[in-house]
Write an enzyme that holds these catalytic residues in place. Sequence first.
Site, PDB file in Angstrom:
ATOM      1  N   VAL A   1       0.841  -1.198   0.000  1.00 55.43           N
ATOM      2  CA  VAL A   1       0.000   0.000   0.000  1.00 55.43           C
ATOM      3  C   VAL A   1       0.876   1.249   0.000  1.00 55.43           C
ATOM      4  O   VAL A   1       0.634   2.205  -0.740  1.00 55.43           O
ATOM      5  CB  VAL A   1      -0.965  -0.004   1.196  1.00 55.43           C
ATOM      6  CG1 VAL A   1      -1.803   1.268   1.206  1.00 55.43           C
ATOM      7  CG2 VAL A   1      -1.868  -1.231   1.151  1.00 55.43           C
ATOM      8  N   ASP A   2       1.918   1.255   0.816  1.00 58.05           N
ATOM      9  CA  ASP A   2       2.858   2.379   0.813  1.00 58.05           C
ATOM     10  C   ASP A   2       3.512   2.539  -0.552  1.00 58.05           C
ATOM     11  O   ASP A   2       3.645   3.651  -1.074  1.00 58.05           O
ATOM     12  CB  ASP A   2       3.939   2.171   1.871  1.00 58.05           C
ATOM     13  CG  ASP A   2       3.512   2.620   3.257  1.00 58.05           C
ATOM     14  OD1 ASP A   2       2.584   3.436   3.358  1.00 58.05           O
ATOM     15  OD2 ASP A   2       4.109   2.155   4.242  1.00 58.05           O
ATOM     16  N   HIS A   3       3.962   1.431  -1.122  1.00 58.07           N
ATOM     17  CA  HIS A   3       4.634   1.483  -2.422  1.00 58.07           C
ATOM     18  C   HIS A   3       3.733   2.112  -3.481  1.00 58.07           C
ATOM     19  O   HIS A   3       4.129   3.054  -4.181  1.00 58.07           O
ATOM     20  CB  HIS A   3       5.037   0.074  -2.876  1.00 58.07           C
ATOM     21  CG  HIS A   3       6.370  -0.362  -2.390  1.00 58.07           C
ATOM     22  ND1 HIS A   3       7.539  -0.061  -3.048  1.00 58.07           N
ATOM     23  CD2 HIS A   3       6.738  -1.081  -1.305  1.00 58.07           C
ATOM     24  CE1 HIS A   3       8.558  -0.571  -2.385  1.00 58.07           C
ATOM     25  NE2 HIS A   3       8.101  -1.195  -1.322  1.00 58.07           N
TER      26      HIS A   3
END
Length: 390
Positions: free
Chosen positions: A162-164
Amino acid sequence: MRVLDLSRVLAGPLCTQMLADHGADVIKIEPPAGDETRALGPPFDAFGHAAYFTAVNRGKRGMALDLSKPEGQELLLELLQGVDVLVENFLPGTMARWGLDYESVLRQRYPALVYCAISGFGTDGPLGGLPGYDAVLQAMCGLMSINGEPESGPTRMGIPIVDHVTGYTALTGILLALVNRARTGEGQRVDATLFDTAMSLLVPHAANWMYSGEAPRLLGSAHPNIAPYDRFACRDGQIFLGILNDRQFRRFCEHVGLAEVWCDERFATNAVRLRNRDELRGLIEAAISSHEREILCADLMRIGVPAGAVNSVPQAFAQAHAHHRSMRIDRGEYHGIGVAARLSRSPGAAEGVPPAYGEHAQQILHETGLTASRIEQLRESGALPQRIGT
C-alpha cells in the site's frame, strides 16, 4: 525541477526518489528527530544509515528544520521560492496548524506550486485525519483477506504494497498536475491516500464480488479467474505457471506429456478448468515432478508459455536479465535497486547517495540567499537542528 520533500518513511520518500532519479533537485527536509527509517535496522551501511533509509532517499540533498517553531515556518516559506513541487505526509491539519495551509497561505504566495499531501485517509469523512499504516490498511481494505492459504488465514503481503503504490499514485498525480500547470500556469493540490490506494488494488477481486455477490476467498498463489495460474513443484523447487488462454494451455500440455488433457472436456476451456482446478493441479504436478525447474521454465518460455522459477531475493538479483537491465546498483558503499522507468530521450539515473542528517543545510540556505548571521540566528532558535537528538 526543484522538489521540497517534507515526507518520511516510505510512500513520500519513494515518490521523491523517483523524481530525483529523473533529474529533479530534491531537498529532503527532516524533522528534528530525523526520518524514522534512519533507525530501522540493522542492517546499517558504512555511514550509519539503516538500509531501509537508503532504499528510498538516494540522490537527495538533506537538511533538518523544526516546523513547530515560527522561525522554521518562516524559513520554509523562503525555501519555497523557486520550488515546483512540495510533498508532505503529516497528519492532515498539521500544516494548517503551523500557518502553512495550502489553500489560504501557500497557494496565495506561490500559485504555481504543486502541493502533494500523502495521508492515511484524507482530511474529511468518518476516518479523515487519522494516521494510516500499510499493514493496517491491508487489513481494513480487504487485501489480507485475499492473500494467504486457507490454512494460514488472511496474511499481510510481504512488502508494504500500500505504501509502495501510494508513492506511485502520488508521483502520477504530481506529473498530471505539472502537465496541467504547463498549460494553465497554475499549480494545484494533489491528494494521495493509503486508503484509496488500497481499495484501488482490489482488481479483479472487487469486480468479481460486485458482479457475482460472492466474497473472494483465500486461494494461496492461485488466481480467482484463471487456471492454471499458480505455483507448482518441480524436482528441484517451485515454478509459477501463468497460463492465460487455451492456446498456451495446449502448448504446455503437449510439452510436458499431457496431450490427452488439453482436449479433455473437464479442461477444454478456462471456465471448466477453474471448476476442476484441484484435479488439474494433481495432473500437472505429476507431469513436471521429474523436471528441473530452470530448464523447464526456459523451454516453456521459448514456446510462448509464461513460466518462472519461484526465486528468493538473492536469486532474483542473480538473474542474468536483472544484470542486463541494471536493476542492482553498487556504487562504492551504496547499494540499491535500479530505475524502473526507462525513457529514450531523457533516461533517468540513480545518482548520489542518501544524505546524512542535515548534510546540505549550509549549501541550501546560501542558495536561498540567507546570510551567515541569519543562519546562526536560526540555529540558536532551534529551528535548524544540527544533529538527531540534539
